[in-house]
Design a protein around this motif. Structure first.
Motif, PDB file in Angstrom:
ATOM      1  N   SER A   1       0.818  -1.217   0.000  1.00 30.90           N
ATOM      2  CA  SER A   1       0.000   0.000   0.000  1.00 30.90           C
ATOM      3  C   SER A   1       0.854   1.270   0.000  1.00 30.90           C
ATOM      4  N   MET A   2       2.083   1.190   0.491  1.00 31.96           N
ATOM      5  CA  MET A   2       2.981   2.348   0.416  1.00 31.96           C
ATOM      6  C   MET A   2       3.301   2.677  -1.036  1.00 31.96           C
ATOM      7  N   LEU A   3       3.583   1.672  -1.825  1.00 31.36           N
ATOM      8  CA  LEU A   3       3.880   1.868  -3.240  1.00 31.36           C
ATOM      9  C   LEU A   3       2.652   2.402  -3.971  1.00 31.36           C
ATOM     10  N   LEU A   4       1.486   1.848  -3.681  1.00 29.43           N
ATOM     11  CA  LEU A   4       0.249   2.287  -4.320  1.00 29.43           C
ATOM     12  C   LEU A   4      -0.009   3.766  -4.054  1.00 29.43           C
ATOM     13  N   LEU A   5       0.052   4.151  -2.794  1.00 28.37           N
ATOM     14  CA  LEU A   5      -0.249   5.540  -2.434  1.00 28.37           C
ATOM     15  C   LEU A   5       0.783   6.491  -3.020  1.00 28.37           C
ATOM     16  N   ALA A   6       2.053   6.111  -2.962  1.00 27.15           N
ATOM     17  CA  ALA A   6       3.109   6.968  -3.511  1.00 27.15           C
ATOM     18  C   ALA A   6       2.915   7.194  -5.004  1.00 27.15           C
ATOM     19  N   ILE A   7       2.522   6.147  -5.732  1.00 27.24           N
ATOM     20  CA  ILE A   7       2.327   6.286  -7.171  1.00 27.24           C
ATOM     21  C   ILE A   7       1.157   7.207  -7.479  1.00 27.24           C
ATOM     22  N   THR A   8       0.046   7.033  -6.786  1.00 24.67           N
ATOM     23  CA  THR A   8      -1.107   7.905  -7.038  1.00 24.67           C
ATOM     24  C   THR A   8      -0.792   9.346  -6.676  1.00 24.67           C
TER      25      THR A   8
ATOM     26  N   MET B   1      -2.022   8.634 -11.246  1.00 23.26           N
ATOM     27  CA  MET B   1      -2.569   7.379 -11.771  1.00 23.26           C
ATOM     28  C   MET B   1      -3.243   6.609 -10.646  1.00 23.26           C
ATOM     29  N   ALA B   2      -4.452   6.168 -10.873  1.00 25.69           N
ATOM     30  CA  ALA B   2      -5.175   5.397  -9.874  1.00 25.69           C
ATOM     31  C   ALA B   2      -4.476   4.069  -9.611  1.00 25.69           C
ATOM     32  N   THR B   3      -4.513   3.621  -8.363  1.00 23.35           N
ATOM     33  CA  THR B   3      -3.968   2.320  -7.974  1.00 23.35           C
ATOM     34  C   THR B   3      -5.014   1.598  -7.140  1.00 23.35           C
ATOM     35  N   ALA B   4      -4.877   0.277  -7.031  1.00 26.57           N
ATOM     36  CA  ALA B   4      -5.947  -0.544  -6.448  1.00 26.57           C
ATOM     37  C   ALA B   4      -5.502  -1.218  -5.157  1.00 26.57           C
ATOM     38  N   HIS B   5      -6.143  -0.846  -4.052  1.00 27.12           N
ATOM     39  CA  HIS B   5      -5.896  -1.479  -2.761  1.00 27.12           C
ATOM     40  C   HIS B   5      -6.906  -2.606  -2.582  1.00 27.12           C
ATOM     41  N   GLY B   6      -6.403  -3.845  -2.595  1.00 23.44           N
ATOM     42  CA  GLY B   6      -7.304  -4.990  -2.479  1.00 23.44           C
ATOM     43  C   GLY B   6      -6.528  -6.271  -2.284  1.00 23.44           C
ATOM     44  N   THR B   7      -7.044  -7.341  -2.819  1.00 30.76           N
ATOM     45  CA  THR B   7      -6.449  -8.654  -2.603  1.00 30.76           C
ATOM     46  C   THR B   7      -5.034  -8.750  -3.175  1.00 30.76           C
ATOM     47  N   ASN B   8      -4.256  -9.686  -2.659  1.00 31.82           N
ATOM     48  CA  ASN B   8      -2.958  -9.978  -3.261  1.00 31.82           C
ATOM     49  C   ASN B   8      -3.028 -11.315  -3.996  1.00 31.82           C
ATOM     50  N   LEU B   9      -1.945 -11.699  -4.633  1.00 28.73           N
ATOM     51  CA  LEU B   9      -1.992 -12.873  -5.503  1.00 28.73           C
ATOM     52  C   LEU B   9      -2.250 -14.174  -4.749  1.00 28.73           C
ATOM     53  N   VAL B  10      -1.562 -14.395  -3.620  1.00 34.17           N
ATOM     54  CA  VAL B  10      -1.698 -15.693  -2.962  1.00 34.17           C
ATOM     55  C   VAL B  10      -3.112 -15.928  -2.434  1.00 34.17           C
TER      56      VAL B  10
END
Length: 337
Positions: free
Chosen positions: A113-120, A125-134
């Motif tokens: 979520s740190m990477l997501l927020l920093a990018i937005t 650019m919108a980023t998505a906070h939600g499920t992960n791959l595993v």
């Protein structure tokens, strides 16, 4: 103006580990998740970093950043989903080539979520906070988790509605996975201060509060500039989830955010369910929420579907949201405007 990536059919998922990789004894989790994605019509491209883990990280900061940068610049990769979060993503942040990121979704939570927020904040650019791959390795996904595909397939100018879950998972049973990975046994109830009905509107921003708080005072956490440059100073709805903080550490963090200006023009705050929130003496998490509501004079909603106590909604950083809560039920309508 916020830009919104789009999830297309038969997309190629790039899997990289900007924080923690997967130790050898758990590689099967990645194999299973990749197979599930393939069965659903996706393609999967795995990077080197996901297969290694040492000293609380998948690889060196530069190697993690280089692989992430490559996947974000590679036109053959349509979205990026890390295997999971971790501890030390912050080390690679200064090596991210923000000015070269192509428009594609990044999906995850926890340390991600740190990477997501920093990018937005830094690109709009919108980023998505939600499920992960595993967590997508099950035979199927519960209704709440499964919405990630519908949300990411929403086009710019369109809207998507999500509802609070019916049940949530009280504790992990890693040695006894269910067909949908989670064991959803407890009745979900979104709560508000004084049990009042709540309605709020604004641009969504947030993540794991343990992690995103470390963006304060860095070039990557300039909320004021983001507000002026990308959202015309519209109100902001913050969403947070607490992974490990005690109640006093949570309170310190929220005061820090307020003093740093993160809550200027804030229309409301959402908090995910948490297995942490450990009371300090007689200071409880409800005291934290009440103090925050008193400080900011805005609605506070807690125990929502977000974070380490699954399932969770897919929140889009940058999207304009309408949030309504009444009698334990909640809805989040996100506008990709």
């Amino acid at each position: 103006m916020i830009t919104y990536p789009i999830l297309k059919k038969e997309a190629n998922i790039g899997v990289t580990a900007p924080s923690s990789g997967v130790p050898t004894e758990l590689h099967e989790l990645i194999t299973q998740a990749s197979q599930r994605m393939t069965e659903k019509g996706f393609h999967v491209t795995c990077g080197e970093t996901i297969w290694t883990q040492s000293k609380a990280k998948s690889a060196s900061a530069k190697k993690r950043a280089n692989e992430f940068n490559h996947m974000m610049q590679d036109a053959s990769i349509d979205l990026v989903i890390p295997p999971w979060g971790g501890e030390l993503l912050i080390e690679m942040l200064e090596h991210v080539e923000f000015d070269k990121l192509k428009e594609k979704w990044i999906l995850g939570y926890s340390d991600t979520s740190m990477l997501l927020l920093a990018i937005t904040l830094n690109t709009g650019m919108a980023t998505a906070h939600g499920t992960n791959l595993v967590d997508l390795r099950g035979e199927y996904s519960d209704e709440t988790t499964a919405m990630w595909k519908s949300v990411l397939a929403t086009k710019a100018g369109e809207s998507i509605l999500q509802q609070s879950s019916e049940l949530y998972q009280k504790q992990w049973e890693h040695n006894n996975p269910s067909p949908c990975v989670f064991h959803l046994t407890e009745k979900t109830s979104w709560k508000t201060i004084a049990n009042e009905e709540v309605s709020m509107e604004g641009r969504l921003l947030g993540g794991c509060i343990d992690i995103v708080r470390h963006l304060i005072g860095t070039p990557f956490g300039d909320v004021e500039t983001f507000s002026k440059k990308y959202i015309n100073e519209e109100p902001i709805i913050w969403y947070f989830e607490n992974c490990e903080l005690s109640t006093t550490d949570l309170r310190r963090t929220l005061v820090h955010m307020k003093l740093a200006g993160w809550f200027n023009n804030c229309s409301g705050i959402l908090f995910g369910r948490s297995a942490a929130n450990m009371p300090v003496h007689d200071y409880t998490v409800n005291d934290v929420y009440e103090d925050l509501a008193s400080d900011l004079q805005i609605p506070i909603v807690y125990d929502i579907d977000c974070g380490h106590v699954p399932p969770q909604l897919t929140f889009i950083n940058g999207a304009y949201a309408e949030v309504k809560v009444s009698e334990g039920k909640g809805t989040v309508l996100q506008h990709f405007s």
